[in-house]
Enzyme design. Structure first.
Site, PDB file in Angstrom:
ATOM      1  N   CYS A   2     -37.073 -44.287 -11.848  1.00 12.68           N
ATOM      2  CA  CYS A   2     -35.966 -44.940 -11.196  1.00 12.68           C
ATOM      3  C   CYS A   2     -36.543 -46.172 -10.643  1.00 12.68           C
ATOM      4  O   CYS A   2     -37.526 -46.236  -9.771  1.00 12.68           O
ATOM      5  CB  CYS A   2     -34.971 -44.379 -10.431  1.00 12.68           C
ATOM      6  SG  CYS A   2     -34.053 -42.945 -11.053  1.00 12.68           S
ATOM      7  N   ARG A  27     -41.972 -47.800 -14.464  1.00 11.13           N
ATOM      8  CA  ARG A  27     -41.967 -46.602 -13.602  1.00 11.13           C
ATOM      9  C   ARG A  27     -41.228 -45.495 -14.509  1.00 11.13           C
ATOM     10  O   ARG A  27     -40.952 -44.258 -14.255  1.00 11.13           O
ATOM     11  CB  ARG A  27     -40.933 -46.865 -12.610  1.00 11.13           C
ATOM     12  CG  ARG A  27     -41.223 -47.767 -11.616  1.00 11.13           C
ATOM     13  CD  ARG A  27     -40.469 -48.372 -10.614  1.00 11.13           C
ATOM     14  NE  ARG A  27     -40.055 -47.197  -9.631  1.00 11.13           N
ATOM     15  CZ  ARG A  27     -40.987 -46.834  -8.707  1.00 11.13           C
ATOM     16  NH1 ARG A  27     -41.565 -47.456  -8.316  1.00 11.13           N
ATOM     17  NH2 ARG A  27     -40.156 -46.090  -7.685  1.00 11.13           N
ATOM     18  N   TRP A  75     -33.973 -42.846 -14.455  1.00 12.26           N
ATOM     19  CA  TRP A  75     -34.773 -41.943 -15.491  1.00 12.26           C
ATOM     20  C   TRP A  75     -33.999 -40.853 -15.061  1.00 12.26           C
ATOM     21  O   TRP A  75     -34.013 -40.046 -13.954  1.00 12.26           O
ATOM     22  CB  TRP A  75     -36.331 -41.689 -14.500  1.00 12.26           C
ATOM     23  CG  TRP A  75     -37.348 -41.013 -15.435  1.00 12.26           C
ATOM     24  CD1 TRP A  75     -38.081 -41.482 -16.435  1.00 12.26           C
ATOM     25  CD2 TRP A  75     -37.434 -39.607 -15.052  1.00 12.26           C
ATOM     26  NE1 TRP A  75     -38.767 -40.310 -16.868  1.00 12.26           N
ATOM     27  CE2 TRP A  75     -38.713 -39.219 -16.029  1.00 12.26           C
ATOM     28  CE3 TRP A  75     -37.057 -38.548 -14.220  1.00 12.26           C
ATOM     29  CZ2 TRP A  75     -39.157 -37.808 -16.264  1.00 12.26           C
ATOM     30  CZ3 TRP A  75     -37.524 -37.287 -14.344  1.00 12.26           C
ATOM     31  CH2 TRP A  75     -38.712 -37.178 -15.410  1.00 12.26           C
ATOM     32  N   ASN A 101     -32.539 -44.098  -6.061  1.00 11.64           N
ATOM     33  CA  ASN A 101     -33.660 -43.397  -6.567  1.00 11.64           C
ATOM     34  C   ASN A 101     -34.054 -42.362  -5.908  1.00 11.64           C
ATOM     35  O   ASN A 101     -34.136 -42.413  -4.668  1.00 11.64           O
ATOM     36  CB  ASN A 101     -35.037 -44.428  -6.564  1.00 11.64           C
ATOM     37  CG  ASN A 101     -36.228 -43.952  -6.878  1.00 11.64           C
ATOM     38  OD1 ASN A 101     -36.461 -42.735  -7.636  1.00 11.64           O
ATOM     39  ND2 ASN A 101     -37.281 -44.484  -6.568  1.00 11.64           N
ATOM     40  N   GLY A 102     -34.215 -41.049  -6.330  1.00 11.79           N
ATOM     41  CA  GLY A 102     -34.485 -39.727  -5.812  1.00 11.79           C
ATOM     42  C   GLY A 102     -33.573 -38.783  -6.016  1.00 11.79           C
ATOM     43  O   GLY A 102     -32.822 -38.813  -7.214  1.00 11.79           O
ATOM     44  N   GLU A 481     -59.152 -35.081 -18.254  1.00 12.87           N
ATOM     45  CA  GLU A 481     -58.828 -36.324 -18.185  1.00 12.87           C
ATOM     46  C   GLU A 481     -58.454 -36.778 -19.392  1.00 12.87           C
ATOM     47  O   GLU A 481     -57.643 -37.463 -19.779  1.00 12.87           O
ATOM     48  CB  GLU A 481     -59.431 -37.100 -17.222  1.00 12.87           C
ATOM     49  CG  GLU A 481     -58.913 -38.449 -17.035  1.00 12.87           C
ATOM     50  CD  GLU A 481     -57.492 -38.710 -16.414  1.00 12.87           C
ATOM     51  OE1 GLU A 481     -57.074 -37.626 -16.327  1.00 12.87           O
ATOM     52  OE2 GLU A 481     -57.171 -39.799 -16.585  1.00 12.87           O
ATOM     53  N   LYS A 485     -55.175 -37.878 -21.393  1.00  8.12           N
ATOM     54  CA  LYS A 485     -55.103 -39.218 -21.811  1.00  8.12           C
ATOM     55  C   LYS A 485     -54.275 -39.097 -23.184  1.00  8.12           C
ATOM     56  O   LYS A 485     -53.417 -39.980 -23.534  1.00  8.12           O
ATOM     57  CB  LYS A 485     -56.298 -40.035 -21.841  1.00  8.12           C
ATOM     58  CG  LYS A 485     -56.738 -40.667 -20.385  1.00  8.12           C
ATOM     59  CD  LYS A 485     -55.851 -41.836 -19.886  1.00  8.12           C
ATOM     60  CE  LYS A 485     -54.938 -41.253 -19.178  1.00  8.12           C
ATOM     61  NZ  LYS A 485     -54.934 -40.821 -17.706  1.00  8.12           N
ATOM     62  N   GLU A 488     -50.530 -37.570 -23.501  1.00  7.81           N
ATOM     63  CA  GLU A 488     -49.415 -38.297 -22.631  1.00  7.81           C
ATOM     64  C   GLU A 488     -48.980 -39.450 -23.555  1.00  7.81           C
ATOM     65  O   GLU A 488     -47.733 -39.890 -23.638  1.00  7.81           O
ATOM     66  CB  GLU A 488     -49.557 -38.369 -21.260  1.00  7.81           C
ATOM     67  CG  GLU A 488     -50.634 -39.442 -20.826  1.00  7.81           C
ATOM     68  CD  GLU A 488     -50.909 -39.834 -19.562  1.00  7.81           C
ATOM     69  OE1 GLU A 488     -49.845 -39.671 -18.724  1.00  7.81           O
ATOM     70  OE2 GLU A 488     -51.779 -40.182 -18.910  1.00  7.81           O
ATOM     71  N   HIS A 504     -63.359 -16.814 -24.919  1.00  6.54           N
ATOM     72  CA  HIS A 504     -62.635 -15.743 -24.454  1.00  6.54           C
ATOM     73  C   HIS A 504     -61.221 -15.881 -24.840  1.00  6.54           C
ATOM     74  O   HIS A 504     -60.333 -15.661 -24.184  1.00  6.54           O
ATOM     75  CB  HIS A 504     -62.534 -15.908 -22.802  1.00  6.54           C
ATOM     76  CG  HIS A 504     -64.173 -15.632 -22.191  1.00  6.54           C
ATOM     77  ND1 HIS A 504     -64.525 -14.374 -22.333  1.00  6.54           N
ATOM     78  CD2 HIS A 504     -65.118 -16.384 -22.053  1.00  6.54           C
ATOM     79  CE1 HIS A 504     -65.872 -14.296 -21.983  1.00  6.54           C
ATOM     80  NE2 HIS A 504     -66.238 -15.486 -21.624  1.00  6.54           N
ATOM     81  N   LYS A 603     -44.179 -43.460 -14.233  1.00  7.66           N
ATOM     82  CA  LYS A 603     -45.277 -44.160 -13.372  1.00  7.66           C
ATOM     83  C   LYS A 603     -45.567 -43.266 -12.205  1.00  7.66           C
ATOM     84  O   LYS A 603     -46.567 -42.708 -11.899  1.00  7.66           O
ATOM     85  CB  LYS A 603     -45.466 -45.480 -13.419  1.00  7.66           C
ATOM     86  CG  LYS A 603     -46.843 -46.119 -12.496  1.00  7.66           C
ATOM     87  CD  LYS A 603     -47.844 -45.642 -13.499  1.00  7.66           C
ATOM     88  CE  LYS A 603     -49.418 -46.393 -12.686  1.00  7.66           C
ATOM     89  NZ  LYS A 603     -50.271 -45.715 -13.637  1.00  7.66           N
TER      90      LYS A 603
HETATM   91  O1  M6R Z   1     -49.371 -41.740  -8.446  1.00  2.82           O
HETATM   92  P1  M6R Z   1     -50.076 -40.259  -8.342  1.00  2.82           P
HETATM   93  O2  M6R Z   1     -51.564 -40.821  -8.571  1.00  2.82           O
HETATM   94  O3  M6R Z   1     -50.019 -39.643  -7.130  1.00  2.82           O
HETATM   95  O4  M6R Z   1     -49.584 -39.680  -9.772  1.00  2.82           O
HETATM   96  C1  M6R Z   1     -50.199 -38.485 -10.100  1.00  2.82           C
HETATM   97  C2  M6R Z   1     -49.859 -38.327 -11.501  1.00  2.82           C
HETATM   98  O5  M6R Z   1     -48.385 -38.230 -11.877  1.00  2.82           O
HETATM   99  C3  M6R Z   1     -50.461 -39.200 -12.478  1.00  2.82           C
HETATM  100  O6  M6R Z   1     -51.855 -39.258 -12.665  1.00  2.82           O
HETATM  101  C4  M6R Z   1     -50.120 -38.826 -13.971  1.00  2.82           C
HETATM  102  O7  M6R Z   1     -50.791 -37.543 -14.355  1.00  2.82           O
HETATM  103  C5  M6R Z   1     -50.597 -39.933 -14.833  1.00  2.82           C
HETATM  104  N1  M6R Z   1     -49.626 -39.979 -15.997  1.00  2.82           N
HETATM  105  C6  M6R Z   1     -51.702 -39.597 -15.733  1.00  2.82           C
HETATM  106  O8  M6R Z   1     -51.885 -41.050 -16.521  1.00  2.82           O
END
Ligand code: M6R
Length: 608
Positions: A2, A27, A75, A101-102, A481, A485, A488, A504, A603
């Site tokens: 949001c 966001r 959102w 927002n929230g 990671e 990447k 997502e 396993h 975001k």
């Molecule tokens: O703002 P933050 O670093 O706390 O966010 C954590 C995760 O939401 C963030 O790293 C998320 O996993 C990203 N989409 C990864 O690319």
């Protein structure tokens, strides 16, 4: 998650609100809306889908006349994405409009109460409760009314509100959701984040929890929850608007991948003085550091992955036991936090709801918290006992790249600093690490120079169904990671496994042609990982290996190899992650996905 923008001044509000909302697109959102007061009525326009739809509906904002307004990108949490559920919401008489927002956690109870009082609800949202509550408590004084509502709602909120009765005012309040105030010349703003208003002003106020703001075009007044006026200090935003623009790159993500050498330099260099690591912002004494018995690193998503990596470096260099937790688990699992524990919270945004809750859990139990945060003035930065900023600059793409890289470098700095203080790092190793740390930005640059190689490979795999990432030790941490990447932003199913775990269970998923990305940068573990590569290739996997330039792999060992420069064993993830980021990026582009704004993601995850 949001986005909120509000404007009051001499210009037409709607185009400014649309412009601000565009800057907050990163966001994540699925609908959007505007409410503009034209001097007589509050006019509301809402649309499902991208902001472009709202632009078309309002003729780029020109159809909505008036110099006071609020805008919102939603959102969806409570209620599906739809025009009815999108914000702004209003009371029945349409004299009060609100964006939120929230999450209002007790909205059902409040809704039942309001329905008994005769209120009718048209949406499924928790926010509509706020619009009707404002109406219910309205006594002609907006600040008092907002304070009353604030005392009744539970949960998190940043609210932007306009009242028809107060045609020259805009109001805002926040608790646990981000909100800033921008101060211009004869115009003022509210926004969820700085990029929305940076075109107009660099002067901002960070709103604390339960503070109410009253804005006119000339003044800004702040009140606490007892409706007492309070003074606040204005801050100046130091970074430039170009940092939040694409500057010729096709996507923010690619731009941010390319900004990594600078981000690393900006994070590392100021903390190296006369051949020593100096972390001025730490208020911990050497005695405090020597007394640390255990560290918990707590974070979400990529920041958690940075933490998994940091564990190896801190345990190796400073010999302090480290436990790494997902914030959403830590906050509810009643962790054993004894004297001598340090909690490190890592967060790019500094606004992640679970990470904030974990921070508060630790602090409420008397434990010191060190925040590693990118956004200056964010909640985690403000509430941590110590904060170490990562100087990555604004990160717009939902998929983090440069912020993750700077989080790694902050953890290296800490590990080395703690190791030096505790005497667990030999002098020679310390200088060797320091030398390599300073060379990291250039080495990342070298890898970026070879991007075509990765692009070429990624193009072959745009149709992949499942991709596995394997590695051992820190190579496993960076595989987590790499896998995130890819999944997502390309929506390809992907998993990361500690290479030794394959046998396993996971190996049964390997079929003819399955892509396995193997990261092998740790010399002590090369042979072990090579055995795992052999195991998957025997079962038909196609293997992409990422390894150091002196570890030449022949065609019998791996199908395709990306070589990265050699560095200190603790820092290899900072180099290995770059081809993995580029791989995810190019696969996503090849599949025609919305790289910077992947579906269903936001975001900053400001709700639980
Ligand atoms: O703002 P933050 O670093 O706390 O966010 C954590 C995760 O939401 C963030 O790293 C998320 O996993 C990203 N989409 C990864 O690319």
């Amino acid at each position: 998650m949001c986005g909120i923008v509000g404007y009051i001044g001499n210009q037409e509000a709607a185009p400014i609100l649309l412009d601000g909302l565009t800057k907050l697109e990163y966001r994540g959102y699925d609908s959007a809306g505007l409410a503009v007061f034209d001097g007589e009525n509050i006019n509301i326009v809402k649309a499902k889908g991208r902001l472009q739809v709202l632009r078309e509906l309002t003729g780029d904002g020109k159809a909505l006349k008036g110099c006071i307004g609020i805008g919102h990108t939603r959102w969806a949490t409570h209620g599906a994405p739809s025009v009815t559920n999108s914000h702004p919401h209003h009371n029945a008489k349409e004299t009060i409009a609100v964006v939120h927002n929230g999450i209002i956690e007790n909205y059902m109870k409040l809704k039942e109460k309001l329905i008994k009082k005769g209120y009718t609800f048209i949406s499924e949202t928790d926010t509509e409760v706020v619009a009707h509550l404002l109406d219910y408590y309205y006594n002609g004084n907006p600040v008092e009314t907002i304070a009353k509502v604030m005392h009744r709602v539970e949960g998190s909120y940043a609210l932007g509100i306009i009242f028809k009765d107060h045609p020259d005012k805009l109001y805002a309040v926040r608790k646990d959701s981000p909100l800033i105030v921008g101060v211009g010349e004869h115009e003022n703003f509210i926004a969820s984040d700085v990029p929305a208003i940076l075109k107009y002003t660099r002067n901002v106020y960070f709103i604390e929890n339960e503070e109410i703001v009253e804005l006119s075009k000339k003044d800004v007044h702040f009140y606490n929850s007892d409706v007492e006026e309070i003074e606040k200090e204005m801050s100046e935003v130091k970074w430039d608007i170009s940092a939040a623009e694409k500057s010729g790159y096709e996507h923010f993500m690619l731009k941010e991948i390319y900004e990594q050498p600078k981000a690393l330099r900006d994070t590392i260099s100021p903390r190296v003085k006369n051949g020593e690591i100096v972390i001025d912002e730490l208020t911990m004494t050497e005695e405090d550091i020597k007394n640390i018995k255990k560290i918990f690193i707590v974070a979400c998503g990529s920041a958690y992955h940075a933490g998994v990596n940091g564990k190896y470096v801190i345990e190796g260099a400073a010999r302090i036991p480290v436990e790494v937790d997902l914030a959403s688990e830590f906050r509810y699992r009643n962790p054993i936090l004894e004297e001598g524990t340090l909690v490190i919270i890592i967060s790019q945004s500094g606004e992640t709801a679970d990470s904030i809750a974990a921070l508060r859990e630790a602090k409420s139990r008397g434990i010191k918290v060190l925040g590693i945060v990118n956004v200056v003035g964010s909640t985690i930065a403000r509430e941590s006992d110590n904060v170490m900023y990562t100087w990555a600059g604004p990160e717009i793409a939902v998929a983090t790249t440069k912020a993750y890289s700077t989080q790694l470098s902050a953890l290296y700095l800490l590990a080395m600093y703690f190791g030096k203080v505790k005497g667990t790092l030999a002098k020679e190793e310390y200088s060797d690490m320091l030398k390599e740390l300073m060379l990291l930005p250039d080495k990342v640059q070298t890898i970026l120079g070879d991007k075509e190689n990765i692009q070429f490979f990624a193009n072959r795999y745009v149709g992949a169904k499942d991709v596995f990432f394997i590695g051992r030790g820190q190579d496993y941490a960076v595989s987590l990671e790499g896998s995130l990447k890819l999944k997502e932003i390309s929506y390809i199913h992907s998993e990361a496994y500690a290479a030794g775990e394959l046998k396993h269970g996971t190996i049964s998923l390997i079929e003819e042609g399955t892509l396995v990305t193997a990261v092998l940068t740790n010399e002590e573990l090369y042979k072990k990982t090579i055995s795992n590569i052999v195991e998957v290739r025997t079962r038909g996997a196609f293997v992409l290996a990422v390894t150091n330039e002196d570890n030449i792999l022949d065609k019998e060992t791996a199908d395709y190899v990306i070589y990265i420069p050699k560095t200190h064993k603790y820092f290899t993830s900072s180099l290995a992650v770059v081809p993995l980021q580029l791989f995810g990026y190019y696969v996503s582009v090849g599949r025609g996905c919305d790289v910077d704004k992947p579906r269903n993601l936001a975001k900053s995850v400001t709700v639980e």
